[in-house]
Scaffold this motif. Structure first.
Motif, PDB file in Angstrom:
ATOM      1  N   CYS A  38       0.852  -1.182   0.000  1.00  0.00           N
ATOM      2  CA  CYS A  38       0.000   0.000   0.000  1.00  0.00           C
ATOM      3  C   CYS A  38       0.891   1.237   0.000  1.00  0.00           C
ATOM      4  O   CYS A  38       2.044   1.187   0.427  1.00  0.00           O
ATOM      5  CB  CYS A  38      -0.982   0.006   1.162  1.00  0.00           C
ATOM      6  N   VAL A  39       0.349   2.322  -0.510  1.00  0.00           N
ATOM      7  CA  VAL A  39       1.086   3.572  -0.650  1.00  0.00           C
ATOM      8  C   VAL A  39       0.169   4.692  -0.194  1.00  0.00           C
ATOM      9  O   VAL A  39      -1.009   4.721  -0.544  1.00  0.00           O
ATOM     10  CB  VAL A  39       1.485   3.795  -2.132  1.00  0.00           C
ATOM     11  N   CYS A  40       0.706   5.611   0.584  1.00  0.00           N
ATOM     12  CA  CYS A  40      -0.042   6.798   0.988  1.00  0.00           C
ATOM     13  C   CYS A  40       0.445   7.958   0.121  1.00  0.00           C
ATOM     14  O   CYS A  40       1.641   8.245   0.051  1.00  0.00           O
ATOM     15  CB  CYS A  40       0.182   7.109   2.460  1.00  0.00           C
ATOM     16  N   VAL A  41      -0.500   8.609  -0.544  1.00  0.00           N
ATOM     17  CA  VAL A  41      -0.187   9.738  -1.415  1.00  0.00           C
ATOM     18  C   VAL A  41      -0.960  10.941  -0.889  1.00  0.00           C
ATOM     19  O   VAL A  41      -2.130  10.825  -0.533  1.00  0.00           O
ATOM     20  CB  VAL A  41      -0.596   9.437  -2.878  1.00  0.00           C
ATOM     21  N   GLU A  42      -0.291  12.091  -0.832  1.00  0.00           N
ATOM     22  CA  GLU A  42      -0.979  13.294  -0.385  1.00  0.00           C
ATOM     23  C   GLU A  42      -0.845  14.385  -1.432  1.00  0.00           C
ATOM     24  O   GLU A  42       0.109  14.421  -2.199  1.00  0.00           O
ATOM     25  CB  GLU A  42      -0.495  13.755   0.981  1.00  0.00           C
ATOM     26  N   ALA A  43      -1.860  15.247  -1.442  1.00  0.00           N
ATOM     27  CA  ALA A  43      -1.880  16.375  -2.367  1.00  0.00           C
ATOM     28  C   ALA A  43      -2.370  17.609  -1.618  1.00  0.00           C
ATOM     29  O   ALA A  43      -3.238  17.511  -0.750  1.00  0.00           O
ATOM     30  CB  ALA A  43      -2.794  16.087  -3.550  1.00  0.00           C
ATOM     31  N   ALA A  44      -1.807  18.728  -1.969  1.00  0.00           N
ATOM     32  CA  ALA A  44      -2.220  19.989  -1.357  1.00  0.00           C
ATOM     33  C   ALA A  44      -3.540  20.425  -1.984  1.00  0.00           C
ATOM     34  O   ALA A  44      -3.737  20.315  -3.189  1.00  0.00           O
ATOM     35  CB  ALA A  44      -1.164  21.055  -1.586  1.00  0.00           C
ATOM     36  N   ARG A  45      -4.445  20.869  -1.166  1.00  0.00           N
ATOM     37  CA  ARG A  45      -5.745  21.365  -1.591  1.00  0.00           C
ATOM     38  C   ARG A  45      -5.973  22.712  -0.915  1.00  0.00           C
ATOM     39  O   ARG A  45      -5.345  23.007   0.099  1.00  0.00           O
ATOM     40  CB  ARG A  45      -6.862  20.391  -1.187  1.00  0.00           C
ATOM     41  N   PRO A  46      -6.880  23.521  -1.426  1.00  0.00           N
ATOM     42  CA  PRO A  46      -7.136  24.820  -0.782  1.00  0.00           C
ATOM     43  C   PRO A  46      -7.531  24.678   0.692  1.00  0.00           C
ATOM     44  O   PRO A  46      -7.190  25.522   1.514  1.00  0.00           O
ATOM     45  CB  PRO A  46      -8.289  25.407  -1.605  1.00  0.00           C
TER      46      PRO A  46
END
Length: 80
Positions: A38-46
């Motif tokens: 499994c992989v945790c991916v994060e993205a910046a959001r407003p």
């Protein structure tokens, strides 16, 4: 690649829709007890950071839900 196989890149694009202004990045790799990846991916959001775990399935696809566990099964054979 089979039609049912989904790459990690495809899944990240679908769920997080990263852009150059708001990129996504892998923040954690892990293996479950059943040696599943499994992989945790994060993205910046407003509204702040959005993190999603992606799970690798036996067919090679990546999904946001873990693969089903093998369960014990019973069978019976008839003898003639």
């Amino acid at each position: 690649m089979s039609p049912t196989e989904k790459t990690l890149h495809w899944a990240v694009d679908k769920w997080l829709a990263p852009t150059p202004a708001m990129p996504a990045r892998v923040v954690r790799f892990c293996r479950t007890q059943m040696h599943r990846r499994c992989v945790c991916v994060e993205a910046a959001r407003p509204g702040g950071l959005l993190s999603i775990f992606f799970f690798r399935h036996d067919d090679g696809s990546w999904n946001v839900f873990p693969p089903a566990q093998a369960r014990p099964a019973m069978s019976a054979w008839r003898t003639a």
